[in-house]
Enzyme design. Structure first.
Site, PDB file in Angstrom:
ATOM      1  N   CYS A 153       0.861  -1.178   0.000  1.00 23.76           N
ATOM      2  CA  CYS A 153       0.000   0.000   0.000  1.00 23.76           C
ATOM      3  C   CYS A 153       0.904   1.237   0.000  1.00 23.76           C
ATOM      4  CB  CYS A 153      -0.904  -0.034   1.228  1.00 23.76           C
ATOM      5  SG  CYS A 153      -2.143   1.272   1.271  1.00 23.76           S
TER       6      CYS A 153
ATOM      7  N   CYS B 271      34.644  23.780 -14.784  1.00 31.00           N
ATOM      8  CA  CYS B 271      34.073  24.993 -15.374  1.00 31.00           C
ATOM      9  C   CYS B 271      33.076  24.648 -16.471  1.00 31.00           C
ATOM     10  CB  CYS B 271      35.198  25.843 -15.940  1.00 31.00           C
ATOM     11  SG  CYS B 271      34.658  27.162 -17.038  1.00 31.00           S
TER      12      CYS B 271
END
Length: 349
Positions: free
Chosen positions: A176, A202
């Site tokens: 569930c 970078c």
């Protein structure tokens, strides 16, 4: 113009070199988002065909509450991190009849398939078995004067729901599950374009390198993996947000495989240097792969393992391999920077 020169002259002025150096090289770096790399769990991932891999050890995902809140919606956070329960019949997947795969909203781990989903009448998505038993963890839950079996994602500990012994054959079990704990991908043909995020120092250089690759259809520089929403370059350079400079790479899977894209990624930087790349130091420049499809993760981990085994690196790979969270597009002046300014590569030989 290099990135450092640009920052010194544009952000600080010619007389601000010392200030710029301090701005770029903090005395302390923000810790990586994935903070529990020392421990691991064994799970099954999806291979390129959508089938299950053999059991694989992967790092356990542990993040701060602040990091989870940046990644998840309020409802997702309440359910997965504080063991909340969504209201019956209100979750987006309780009445979902599409065929596909359900994954963990926190880390992307495959959890359930739609062919194991059934109508339980409870108001929550219900399944009679998981994709792989290795991917589900369980604990005893004695709240509300009851004794129940709580289940969670074994990799990131996201609370999923409970399992009961009143399900259909063949398992007799009913998992569930809260919709808020799940993501869903419908079965069908592969999309015409796929995406992944890469950090390799970078992002000017990273974007320029990926833009050259045949099969790459678009690139965008930006920020990912941090705790601040709508992060800016100034925020990221403070080294307090945990973001990495990344490039969102869009590619045509009919012309370029993800494995081939990874080969380009490994070649453009040293993935064995932690919290730096070349002259750039700090978590902002860390090596990272943020996958957007479950199949990409298995390919990335296999590719990294192969690179380590071939003996070309002097140290172990430190690359973060994680589910892509929020991606914030960098400022316009960062986009296609080398193409605009004709700068050479910032790669350090």
């Amino acid at each position: 113009m290099t990135k450092r020169t640009f920052l010194t002259t544009t952000l600080f002025g010619g007389a601000g070199i010392l200030a710029a150096a301090n701005f770029l090289r903090p005395s302390k770096t923000f810790p990586a988002m994935n903070t529990d790399t020392a421990s691991s769990v064994t799970v099954r991932l999806l291979d390129e065909t959508g089938g299950l891999t053999a059991p694989l050890p992967v790092p356990h995902v542990a993040m701060s509450d602040e990091a989870w809140q940046a990644r998840l919606t309020k409802e997702q956070y309440t359910v997965t991190r504080t063991h909340g329960t969504e209201r019956a019949f209100c979750g987006i997947f309780h009445d979902n009849h599409k065929q596909g795969l359900y994954t963990c909203i926190g880390c992307g781990l495959p959890l359930f398939r739609s062919d194991a989903k059934f109508e339980s009448g409870t108001g929550w998505p219900s399944f009679f078995q998981p994709v792989a038993k290795e991917n589900i963890g369980s604990t005893s839950d004695t709240s509300y004067g009851m004794t129940r079996t709580e289940i969670h994602c074994v990799r990131c500990d996201s609370h999923l729901g409970h399992v009961f012994e009143d399900g259909p054959a063949p398992s007799g079990l009913r998992y569930c599950i809260n919709s808020a704990a799940l993501d869903f991908r419908e079965d069908g043909a592969k999309p015409a374009r796929e995406k992944a995020l890469f950090g390799a120092g970078c992002f000017w250089h990273v974007e320029a390198e990926f833009a050259k690759v045949p099969g790459v259809t678009n690139t965008r520089a930006g920020y990912a993996g941090g705790i601040k929403k709508n992060a800016t370059y100034e925020d990221v350079c403070s080294h307090k947000t945990g973001h990495a400079e990344v490039v969102e790479v869009e590619y045509d899977p009919a012309k370029l495989t993800f494995a081939a894209l990874l080969n380009v990624f490994w070649e453009m930087h040293d993935p064995s240097t932690a919290q730096r790349n070349g002259p750039d130091t700090g978590g902002q420049y860390r090596s990272a792969i943020f996958f957007t499809r479950p199949e990409q993760e298995a390919v990335a981990r296999a590719s990294a393992a192969h690179l380590e085994q071939n003996g070309k690196l002097l140290s172990p790979i430190t690359t973060e391999i994680s589910l892509a969270g929020p991606f914030y597009v960098a400022e316009e002046y960062h986009q296609k920077y080398y193409a605009k300014h004709g700068a050479g590569s910032c790669r350090i030989p």
